[in-house]
Motif scaffolding. Structure first.
Motif, mmCIF file in Angstrom:
data_model
loop_
_atom_site.group_PDB
_atom_site.id
_atom_site.type_symbol
_atom_site.label_atom_id
_atom_site.label_comp_id
_atom_site.label_asym_id
_atom_site.label_seq_id
_atom_site.Cartn_x
_atom_site.Cartn_y
_atom_site.Cartn_z
ATOM 1 N N MET A 1 0.822 -1.197 0.000
ATOM 2 C CA MET A 1 0.000 0.000 0.000
ATOM 3 C C MET A 1 0.865 1.260 0.000
ATOM 4 S SD MET A 1 -3.132 1.147 0.248
ATOM 5 C CE MET A 1 -4.096 2.467 0.847
ATOM 6 N N VAL A 2 1.865 1.296 0.886
ATOM 7 C CA VAL A 2 2.747 2.446 0.966
ATOM 8 C C VAL A 2 3.529 2.597 -0.340
ATOM 9 C CG1 VAL A 2 4.738 3.432 2.181
ATOM 10 C CG2 VAL A 2 2.924 2.313 3.468
ATOM 11 N N GLU A 3 3.915 1.479 -0.909
ATOM 12 C CA GLU A 3 4.651 1.514 -2.180
ATOM 13 C C GLU A 3 3.772 2.065 -3.301
ATOM 14 O OE1 GLU A 3 6.538 -1.713 -5.192
ATOM 15 O OE2 GLU A 3 7.014 -1.973 -3.061
ATOM 16 N N TYR A 4 2.518 1.677 -3.320
ATOM 17 C CA TYR A 4 1.587 2.190 -4.329
ATOM 18 C C TYR A 4 1.434 3.701 -4.196
ATOM 19 C CZ TYR A 4 -2.643 3.130 -6.959
ATOM 20 O OH TYR A 4 -3.539 3.660 -7.849
ATOM 21 N N ILE A 5 1.255 4.179 -2.961
ATOM 22 C CA ILE A 5 1.093 5.619 -2.728
ATOM 23 C C ILE A 5 2.357 6.354 -3.151
ATOM 24 C CG2 ILE A 5 0.824 7.398 -0.944
ATOM 25 C CD1 ILE A 5 -1.047 5.459 0.512
ATOM 26 N N ALA A 6 3.519 5.802 -2.831
ATOM 27 C CA ALA A 6 4.780 6.435 -3.215
ATOM 28 C C ALA A 6 4.916 6.526 -4.729
ATOM 29 C CB ALA A 6 5.949 5.674 -2.613
ATOM 30 N N TRP A 10 1.124 11.627 -7.196
ATOM 31 C CA TRP A 10 0.416 12.692 -7.915
ATOM 32 C C TRP A 10 -1.085 12.635 -7.641
ATOM 33 C CZ3 TRP A 10 -3.398 11.854 -11.470
ATOM 34 C CH2 TRP A 10 -3.525 10.545 -11.958
ATOM 35 N N GLN A 11 -1.598 11.412 -7.425
ATOM 36 C CA GLN A 11 -3.031 11.278 -7.135
ATOM 37 C C GLN A 11 -3.369 11.891 -5.778
ATOM 38 O OE1 GLN A 11 -3.515 7.046 -7.490
ATOM 39 N NE2 GLN A 11 -3.931 7.149 -9.702
ATOM 40 N N LEU A 12 -2.477 11.702 -4.815
ATOM 41 C CA LEU A 12 -2.692 12.291 -3.491
ATOM 42 C C LEU A 12 -2.671 13.820 -3.579
ATOM 43 C CD1 LEU A 12 -3.060 11.819 -0.466
ATOM 44 C CD2 LEU A 12 -0.575 11.837 -0.253
ATOM 45 N N TRP A 13 -1.725 14.368 -4.360
ATOM 46 C CA TRP A 13 -1.675 15.811 -4.554
ATOM 47 C C TRP A 13 -2.946 16.304 -5.242
ATOM 48 C CZ3 TRP A 13 1.220 18.704 -1.785
ATOM 49 C CH2 TRP A 13 2.484 18.314 -1.388
ATOM 50 N N ALA A 14 -3.457 15.544 -6.196
ATOM 51 C CA ALA A 14 -4.681 15.938 -6.906
ATOM 52 C C ALA A 14 -5.875 15.956 -5.948
ATOM 53 C CB ALA A 14 -4.937 14.997 -8.075
ATOM 54 N N VAL A 15 -5.924 14.976 -5.060
ATOM 55 C CA VAL A 15 -7.011 14.939 -4.068
ATOM 56 C C VAL A 15 -6.909 16.139 -3.134
ATOM 57 C CG1 VAL A 15 -7.881 13.657 -2.070
ATOM 58 C CG2 VAL A 15 -7.367 12.451 -4.193
ATOM 59 N N VAL A 16 -5.686 16.471 -2.712
ATOM 60 C CA VAL A 16 -5.491 17.643 -1.850
ATOM 61 C C VAL A 16 -5.949 18.912 -2.575
ATOM 62 C CG1 VAL A 16 -3.732 19.109 -0.751
ATOM 63 C CG2 VAL A 16 -3.649 16.632 -0.466
ATOM 64 N N GLY A 38 -0.934 25.299 -5.342
ATOM 65 C CA GLY A 38 0.339 24.664 -4.982
ATOM 66 C C GLY A 38 0.267 23.151 -5.102
ATOM 67 N N ALA A 39 -0.831 22.555 -4.661
ATOM 68 C CA ALA A 39 -0.994 21.093 -4.752
ATOM 69 C C ALA A 39 -1.107 20.650 -6.207
ATOM 70 C CB ALA A 39 -2.227 20.659 -3.969
ATOM 71 N N PHE A 40 -1.730 21.458 -7.046
ATOM 72 C CA PHE A 40 -1.835 21.139 -8.467
ATOM 73 C C PHE A 40 -0.445 21.055 -9.107
ATOM 74 C CE2 PHE A 40 -1.964 22.818 -12.833
ATOM 75 C CZ PHE A 40 -2.715 21.818 -13.436
ATOM 76 N N PHE A 41 0.412 22.028 -8.838
ATOM 77 C CA PHE A 41 1.758 22.003 -9.407
ATOM 78 C C PHE A 41 2.610 20.900 -8.787
ATOM 79 C CE2 PHE A 41 0.530 26.188 -10.942
ATOM 80 C CZ PHE A 41 1.002 26.116 -12.247
ATOM 81 N N ALA A 42 2.398 20.584 -7.526
ATOM 82 C CA ALA A 42 3.102 19.449 -6.910
ATOM 83 C C ALA A 42 2.670 18.149 -7.566
ATOM 84 C CB ALA A 42 2.837 19.417 -5.408
ATOM 85 N N ALA A 43 1.388 18.047 -7.942
ATOM 86 C CA ALA A 43 0.899 16.853 -8.641
ATOM 87 C C ALA A 43 1.566 16.718 -10.008
ATOM 88 C CB ALA A 43 -0.618 16.905 -8.796
ATOM 89 N N LEU A 54 11.285 17.665 -4.177
ATOM 90 C CA LEU A 54 10.951 18.544 -5.296
ATOM 91 C C LEU A 54 9.451 18.851 -5.309
ATOM 92 C CD1 LEU A 54 12.243 20.035 -7.616
ATOM 93 C CD2 LEU A 54 11.846 18.037 -9.053
ATOM 94 N N GLN A 55 8.649 17.861 -4.962
ATOM 95 C CA GLN A 55 7.196 18.070 -4.889
ATOM 96 C C GLN A 55 6.852 19.074 -3.789
ATOM 97 O OE1 GLN A 55 5.155 14.286 -4.572
ATOM 98 N NE2 GLN A 55 6.718 13.339 -5.873
ATOM 99 N N LEU A 56 7.463 18.894 -2.623
ATOM 100 C CA LEU A 56 7.217 19.822 -1.512
ATOM 101 C C LEU A 56 7.695 21.233 -1.848
ATOM 102 C CD1 LEU A 56 8.095 17.559 1.539
ATOM 103 C CD2 LEU A 56 5.832 18.347 0.835
ATOM 104 N N LEU A 57 8.841 21.314 -2.555
ATOM 105 C CA LEU A 57 9.349 22.615 -2.970
ATOM 106 C C LEU A 57 8.382 23.280 -3.954
ATOM 107 C CD1 LEU A 57 11.670 24.688 -2.888
ATOM 108 C CD2 LEU A 57 12.617 23.505 -4.887
#
Length: 153
Positions: A1-6, A10-16, A38-43, A54-57
């Motif tokens: 599960m954690v591996e899938y999320i990792a 981008w899906q998690l960022w899209a949900v945010v 910000g979450a859109f560009f991180a996605a 890089l995503q957090l930045l």
């Protein structure tokens, strides 16, 4: 599960981003939408294979850019003229109401406006009896000043 999320971060960022958009609908002050941008560009960074740092930045940079450029622009053009909008009690001036308790010429009475009952005074020489339609001509704190509504005959 954690591996899938990792692998699909981008899906998690899209949900945010979507959740922040929904929350913005309840607030309307163009603050939460900056986090959505910000979450859109991180996605996008996550979808292109960028690492978590890089995503957090990207999230932080684009959120700050949105706060300082997008938000003022949106407020200036979408909330145009709101600084001239009257407050709750000041919006009563010029409205019509109905006397529910006789307004004494030298005392107080009660006037109903849209279901709310307000303490009222009058500048007229005679009392204004219950059931009379009145116009609000002034306000001092929570006490309104009324005059009898002139009817066209």
């Amino acid at each position: 599960m954690v591996e899938y999320i990792a692998q699909h971060l981008w899906q998690l960022w899209a949900v945010v981003a979507v959740i922040c958009l929904i929350l913005e609908l309840t607030a309307g002050d163009f603050f939460i939408i900056c986090f959505s941008i910000g979450a859109f560009f991180a996605a996008i960074v996550a979808a292109l294979g960028g690492g978590i740092y890089l995503q957090l930045l990207a999230f932080a940079v684009f959120t700050l850019i949105s706060l300082f450029w997008v938000r003022p622009f949106a407020q200036r053009y979408l909330h145009r003229g709101e600084d001239r909008r009257v407050s709750n009690a000041d919006a009563l001036l010029g409205r019509q109401g109905r006397v529910v308790e006789t307004v004494k010429s030298d005392g107080f009475g009660r006037v109903q406006i849209d279901g709310d009952i307000w303490k009222a005074v009058t500048n007229e020489a005679q009392d204004i009896p219950a059931g009379t339609n009145v116009c609000i001509i002034g306000r001092e704190s929570t006490i309104i000043t009324v005059e009898t509504l002139k009817t066209e005959d």
